[in-house]
Scaffold this active site. Structure first.
Site, PDB file in Angstrom:
ATOM      1  N   HIS A   1      -8.305   3.468   8.586  1.00 45.75           N
ATOM      2  CA  HIS A   1      -8.762   2.175   8.097  1.00 45.75           C
ATOM      3  C   HIS A   1     -10.195   1.876   8.541  1.00 45.75           C
ATOM      4  CE1 HIS A   1      -4.619   1.104   6.896  1.00 45.75           C
ATOM      5  NE2 HIS A   1      -5.215   0.198   6.139  1.00 45.75           N
ATOM      6  N   ASN A  30       0.842  -1.199   0.000  1.00 39.73           N
ATOM      7  CA  ASN A  30       0.000   0.000   0.000  1.00 39.73           C
ATOM      8  C   ASN A  30       0.880   1.253   0.000  1.00 39.73           C
ATOM      9  OD1 ASN A  30      -2.305   1.494  -0.075  1.00 39.73           O
ATOM     10  ND2 ASN A  30      -3.157   0.724   1.843  1.00 39.73           N
TER      11      ASN A  30
END
Length: 495
Positions: free
Chosen positions: A349, A318
């Protein structure tokens, strides 16, 4: 999930059409902005229904905040609002609608839009308020010197290439793509004198797109055939914990978490291919004139699977999110930047407790790994044979630590997460604390080379060649000052 895949495949076809018929040489930036935005909102509406209005509402209010608060404080207000709005949406989705459902949902695209809103606010603040000498090299090169129009802002946040799965890109890179500024090959002469520049035709992304689609196909095949036979939840199965030996349990832990990764490989690589198909993501030419289409790539699979340090794994997983965390948090934190960065990552998140357990564990693992590296690594790098053994041991330790750390991220809830950790007697938590007590943790300068990733022997040659090529890359704009900014940014990111 089916809607998501169908929309991404449609976006891939639309990207080819966009590059062919709405090329910057044929169409004005205004038309390209309008089409990219309308296609993006259509895909969002098709995939998520009226929940897609959240994308427009979040972007619209953030733009209004930027206008009314001014460049001095816009970054703070936009950061609080965008992250707060995202968190409220995540709370309602998780605790009101479908707790524990691991499906595509509208909060996923909102996570990317939140990154774009906050990063652009900081870039405008850096470019229009802060003094140039107060900026780091990367901040100086990413700084935005004028306020974007509402159309440019919506196009950046909601374009069809990145609205569903990203990845994050800098505003200046996106505007450069939309406006179609020319690329040049910069080739240094052997004697080191002034560079010779060659105008190049618009580079073709076809080979890069084909390669990435092949990776997507293999990842999807692996996910459909292998992943379901190795569920992460089996790590907390009562019978398995009671009968399996420790080596078997750790091996299954590793393979089950490794099997969980291909779905991310599929989604992120497909998103990268869509951007490339539209002509976006070109990083530059090497000295031989070869093209590279990884400007906004989100992962490096080889470095992930063969990482020999916790940080090396995070740096290649990521990637654009790691850069966002670095730019908006780590580089600007006044105390405990590592802890603040992990906390921000957990909040971004979502609101599942497992996310916080994972990232708090990640803080311990990162600090412990840094302490070990700083205190003992130099004893093992002199001899190639010893270094190879060191790389193998650190690879095994890294894979075990990563797998151990991310189990709560997959299990989501507190009870199964603590069931897993208690079955392991919190062994790596305790080991990390003991390491921090035994080894002194050297203070590191943010952005310094002490954070450089450890490369294993078997992949060092490939990485050295990549770094050598980076030194010869030059993605340039029509003006010399723009070329300097991009070159400077790549040097900062490489650092």
């Amino acid at each position: 999930q089916v809607n998501f895949v169908v929309c991404q495949l449609f976006a891939l076809l639309a990207a080819v059409w966009f590059r062919t018929y709405l090329h910057s040489s044929k169409t004005s930036p205004f038309i390209r902005h309008v089409v990219a935005t309308l296609l993006g909102l259509y895909l969002a509406l098709f995939c998520f229904g009226w929940y897609a209005l959240h994308f427009v509402i979040q972007s619209g209010i953030s733009y209004y905040i930027m206008i009314i608060t001014g460049v001095e404080n816009m970054h703070k207000y936009c950061f609080v609002f965008a992250l707060g709005y995202l968190t409220v949406c995540q709370i309602t989705r998780v605790y009101i609608f479908d707790y524990g459902q691991y499906s595509a949902d509208f909060s996923g695209p909102m996570m990317i839009i939140t990154q774009k809103i906050t990063s652009l606010a900081f870039e405008i603040h850096d470019g229009m308020f802060r003094k140039n000498e107060d900026l780091t090299p990367s901040q100086r090169c990413l700084a935005v010197r004028r306020m974007p129009s509402l159309l440019e802002y919506l196009s950046y946040n909601c374009n069809f290439m990145g609205i569903l799965a990203g990845p994050l890109c800098s505003y200046k890179d996106y505007i450069t793509f939309i406006e179609g500024r020319s690329y040049q090959l910069q080739q240094s002469e052997a004697n080191g004198k002034e560079d010779t520049k060659y105008e190049q035709t618009d580079p073709s992304p076809n080979i890069a797109v084909a390669q990435k689609l092949l990776i997507c196909g293999l990842s999807l095949l692996f996910h459909m055939t292998i992943t379901k036979t190795l569920p992460v939840e089996y790590n907390i199965d009562d019978n398995f914990r009671a009968t399996a030996s420790w080596p078997v349990r750790f091996f299954y832990l590793y393979v089950s978490l490794m099997a969980a990764r291909p779905k991310y490989y599929f989604a992120w690589t497909l998103a990268d291919a869509i951007n490339n198909a539209a002509g976006f993501g070109f990083r530059g030419y090497d000295k031989n004139g070869g093209t590279h289409w990884d400007l906004i790539s989100n992962l490096r699979i080889q470095q992930i699977e063969f990482s020999t340090s916790f940080k090396m794994f995070l740096d290649n997983w990521n990637i654009q999110t790691a850069l966002w965390l670095k730019r908006v948090c780590y580089e600007r934190a006044t105390f405990s930047p590592t802890i603040q960065t992990f906390i921000l990552s957990a909040i971004w998140h979502g609101v599942y407790p497992g996310y916080y357990l994972t990232f708090l564990t990640g803080v311990l693992m990162t600090l412990a790994a840094r302490a070990i590296r700083n205190n003992i690594r130099h004893y093992f790098v002199e001899s190639p044979a010893v270094k190879l053994c060191y790389d193998i041991v650190t690879w095994m330790a890294t894979q075990a630590a990563i797998s151990y750390t991310v189990v709560p991220f997959v299990l989501l809830s507190v009870k199964p997460s603590f069931t897993f950790y208690s079955s392991c007697y919190f062994c790596l938590h305790i080991a990390s604390i003991l390491v921090l007590l035994v080894f002194p943790l050297k203070r590191t300068q943010k952005g310094s080379k002490k954070h450089e990733s450890v490369q294993p022997v078997w992949s060092r040659k490939l990485e050295e060649e990549s770094l050598l090529q980076k030194n010869n890359y030059s993605t340039t704009n029509n003006s010399f000052s723009q070329k300097q900014e991009i070159t400077c940014r790549y040097q900062a990111l490489k650092q």
